[in-house]
Write a protein that holds these residues in place. Sequence first.
Motif, PDB file in Angstrom:
ATOM      1  N   ASP A  51     -16.849 -16.045  17.948  1.00  0.00           N
ATOM      2  CA  ASP A  51     -15.807 -17.619  17.504  1.00  0.00           C
ATOM      3  C   ASP A  51     -16.248 -19.014  17.822  1.00  0.00           C
ATOM      4  O   ASP A  51     -15.986 -19.443  16.626  1.00  0.00           O
ATOM      5  CB  ASP A  51     -14.469 -17.531  18.495  1.00  0.00           C
ATOM      6  CG  ASP A  51     -13.970 -16.122  18.780  1.00  0.00           C
ATOM      7  OD1 ASP A  51     -13.628 -15.008  17.734  1.00  0.00           O
ATOM      8  OD2 ASP A  51     -13.530 -15.896  19.940  1.00  0.00           O
ATOM      9  N   ASN A 116      -5.733  -9.599  16.846  1.00  0.00           N
ATOM     10  CA  ASN A 116      -6.559 -10.517  16.214  1.00  0.00           C
ATOM     11  C   ASN A 116      -7.634  -9.740  16.011  1.00  0.00           C
ATOM     12  O   ASN A 116      -8.071  -9.994  14.679  1.00  0.00           O
ATOM     13  CB  ASN A 116      -6.142 -12.261  16.667  1.00  0.00           C
ATOM     14  CG  ASN A 116      -6.768 -12.950  16.305  1.00  0.00           C
ATOM     15  OD1 ASN A 116      -6.169 -13.700  15.309  1.00  0.00           O
ATOM     16  ND2 ASN A 116      -8.135 -13.749  16.759  1.00  0.00           N
ATOM     17  N   ALA A 119      -7.245  -7.100  12.562  1.00  0.00           N
ATOM     18  CA  ALA A 119      -6.799  -8.348  12.162  1.00  0.00           C
ATOM     19  C   ALA A 119      -7.473  -8.780  10.527  1.00  0.00           C
ATOM     20  O   ALA A 119      -7.682  -8.580   9.870  1.00  0.00           O
ATOM     21  CB  ALA A 119      -5.532  -9.189  12.379  1.00  0.00           C
ATOM     22  N   LEU A 120      -8.234  -9.589  11.752  1.00  0.00           N
ATOM     23  CA  LEU A 120     -10.081  -9.802  10.905  1.00  0.00           C
ATOM     24  C   LEU A 120     -10.271  -8.794  10.510  1.00  0.00           C
ATOM     25  O   LEU A 120     -11.462  -9.006   9.006  1.00  0.00           O
ATOM     26  CB  LEU A 120     -10.000 -10.877  11.787  1.00  0.00           C
ATOM     27  CG  LEU A 120     -11.606 -11.823  11.310  1.00  0.00           C
ATOM     28  CD1 LEU A 120     -11.222 -12.212  10.196  1.00  0.00           C
ATOM     29  CD2 LEU A 120     -12.334 -12.586  12.985  1.00  0.00           C
ATOM     30  N   SER A 123      -9.380  -7.668   7.272  1.00  0.00           N
ATOM     31  CA  SER A 123      -8.850  -8.377   6.267  1.00  0.00           C
ATOM     32  C   SER A 123      -9.614  -8.550   5.252  1.00  0.00           C
ATOM     33  O   SER A 123     -11.338  -8.284   6.230  1.00  0.00           O
ATOM     34  CB  SER A 123      -8.458  -9.621   6.804  1.00  0.00           C
ATOM     35  OG  SER A 123      -9.465 -10.407   6.882  1.00  0.00           O
ATOM     36  N   HIS A 125     -11.061 -11.202   4.513  1.00  0.00           N
ATOM     37  CA  HIS A 125     -11.822 -12.796   4.456  1.00  0.00           C
ATOM     38  C   HIS A 125     -12.848 -12.358   6.080  1.00  0.00           C
ATOM     39  O   HIS A 125     -13.763 -13.138   5.838  1.00  0.00           O
ATOM     40  CB  HIS A 125     -10.657 -12.601   5.054  1.00  0.00           C
ATOM     41  CG  HIS A 125      -9.486 -13.839   4.775  1.00  0.00           C
ATOM     42  ND1 HIS A 125      -9.297 -14.357   3.699  1.00  0.00           N
ATOM     43  CD2 HIS A 125      -8.308 -12.606   5.311  1.00  0.00           C
ATOM     44  CE1 HIS A 125      -8.160 -14.100   3.126  1.00  0.00           C
ATOM     45  NE2 HIS A 125      -7.421 -13.455   4.069  1.00  0.00           N
ATOM     46  N   TRP A 126     -13.324 -10.905   6.978  1.00  0.00           N
ATOM     47  CA  TRP A 126     -14.288 -10.958   7.313  1.00  0.00           C
ATOM     48  C   TRP A 126     -15.207 -10.664   6.533  1.00  0.00           C
ATOM     49  O   TRP A 126     -16.838 -11.256   6.630  1.00  0.00           O
ATOM     50  CB  TRP A 126     -13.522  -9.872   8.524  1.00  0.00           C
ATOM     51  CG  TRP A 126     -15.091  -9.265   9.384  1.00  0.00           C
ATOM     52  CD1 TRP A 126     -15.848  -8.058   9.214  1.00  0.00           C
ATOM     53  CD2 TRP A 126     -16.178 -10.711   9.921  1.00  0.00           C
ATOM     54  NE1 TRP A 126     -16.424  -8.239  10.639  1.00  0.00           N
ATOM     55  CE2 TRP A 126     -17.075  -9.361  10.464  1.00  0.00           C
ATOM     56  CE3 TRP A 126     -15.760 -11.749  10.830  1.00  0.00           C
ATOM     57  CZ2 TRP A 126     -17.881 -10.104  11.625  1.00  0.00           C
ATOM     58  CZ3 TRP A 126     -16.446 -12.580  11.709  1.00  0.00           C
ATOM     59  CH2 TRP A 126     -17.566 -10.940  11.709  1.00  0.00           C
ATOM     60  N   LEU A 138      -8.964 -19.459   7.061  1.00  0.00           N
ATOM     61  CA  LEU A 138      -8.024 -18.381   7.861  1.00  0.00           C
ATOM     62  C   LEU A 138      -9.368 -18.087   9.161  1.00  0.00           C
ATOM     63  O   LEU A 138      -8.416 -17.041  10.267  1.00  0.00           O
ATOM     64  CB  LEU A 138      -7.497 -17.719   7.001  1.00  0.00           C
ATOM     65  CG  LEU A 138      -6.360 -15.826   7.424  1.00  0.00           C
ATOM     66  CD1 LEU A 138      -5.584 -17.225   8.183  1.00  0.00           C
ATOM     67  CD2 LEU A 138      -5.909 -14.708   6.231  1.00  0.00           C
ATOM     68  N   VAL A 139     -10.640 -17.332   8.018  1.00  0.00           N
ATOM     69  CA  VAL A 139     -11.112 -16.681   9.788  1.00  0.00           C
ATOM     70  C   VAL A 139     -11.532 -17.850  10.699  1.00  0.00           C
ATOM     71  O   VAL A 139     -11.013 -16.617  11.868  1.00  0.00           O
ATOM     72  CB  VAL A 139     -12.510 -16.841   8.891  1.00  0.00           C
ATOM     73  CG1 VAL A 139     -13.571 -15.949   9.970  1.00  0.00           C
ATOM     74  CG2 VAL A 139     -11.917 -15.610   8.307  1.00  0.00           C
ATOM     75  N   GLN A 142      -8.163 -17.175  13.792  1.00  0.00           N
ATOM     76  CA  GLN A 142      -8.623 -16.568  13.833  1.00  0.00           C
ATOM     77  C   GLN A 142      -9.321 -16.900  14.875  1.00  0.00           C
ATOM     78  O   GLN A 142      -9.201 -16.467  16.217  1.00  0.00           O
ATOM     79  CB  GLN A 142      -9.094 -15.004  13.397  1.00  0.00           C
ATOM     80  CG  GLN A 142      -7.024 -14.829  12.468  1.00  0.00           C
ATOM     81  CD  GLN A 142      -7.301 -13.467  11.556  1.00  0.00           C
ATOM     82  OE1 GLN A 142      -7.846 -13.429  10.056  1.00  0.00           O
ATOM     83  NE2 GLN A 142      -7.016 -12.309  11.910  1.00  0.00           N
ATOM     84  N   VAL A 145      -8.145 -18.856  17.817  1.00  0.00           N
ATOM     85  CA  VAL A 145      -7.082 -18.347  18.404  1.00  0.00           C
ATOM     86  C   VAL A 145      -7.920 -17.327  19.344  1.00  0.00           C
ATOM     87  O   VAL A 145      -7.027 -16.615  20.321  1.00  0.00           O
ATOM     88  CB  VAL A 145      -6.206 -17.308  17.003  1.00  0.00           C
ATOM     89  CG1 VAL A 145      -4.861 -15.825  17.974  1.00  0.00           C
ATOM     90  CG2 VAL A 145      -5.614 -18.544  16.591  1.00  0.00           C
ATOM     91  N   SER A 146      -8.725 -16.721  18.496  1.00  0.00           N
ATOM     92  CA  SER A 146      -9.770 -15.628  19.575  1.00  0.00           C
ATOM     93  C   SER A 146      -9.609 -16.555  20.490  1.00  0.00           C
ATOM     94  O   SER A 146      -9.871 -15.643  21.647  1.00  0.00           O
ATOM     95  CB  SER A 146     -10.793 -15.157  18.614  1.00  0.00           C
ATOM     96  OG  SER A 146     -11.767 -13.977  19.308  1.00  0.00           O
TER      97      SER A 146
END
Length: 163
Positions: A51, A116, A119-120, A123, A125-126, A138-139, A142, A145-146
């Motif tokens: 993160d 979470n 979802a990452l 997607s 996006h990862w 967005l990453v 997330q 949030v993580s």
Amino acid sequence: MDLAWLSPLLDTLAASAPAAWLRRSGTAYLVVNASHIAALGLGVGAALLLDLRLLGIVGRRIPLALLGPFLSRAAAAGLTLALATGLWLFATRPVDYLANPAFVVKVGVIALALGNALALHASGHWGRALREGQAGGLVRAQAAVSLTLWLGAVLAGRWIGFL
């Protein structure tokens, strides 16, 4: 929370041979508990480092394509072991744990954190972040949030013993 409908399952779990053995053996309980903490250190530690890297706070000189998959797999391995040892510890006193609000919060926060992460990874996006070597908005969101959820899970876990 009314656990009456769960009572037969919880009673069976608590009466299982592994749960009974763990309750009887102080040494076994110590080893499983220490293993749970070590697994959390690996899993949550790797997740937090990932993160922080995605947020650009640490490790900016290490390519994300190299560091990201390694930390992601380390987090998954640690969290899998933490889940296994945590379920075993839970089996020793399932009714007591479910009656503890901190335990319920911990489980809920972990579920959100895992959702979470899934979802990452599900997607595009990862994969894009790995290819481009940097996380998009967005990453990064997330990752923030993580970071918050995993730290919350650790706090809730520590809170269990105080209630």
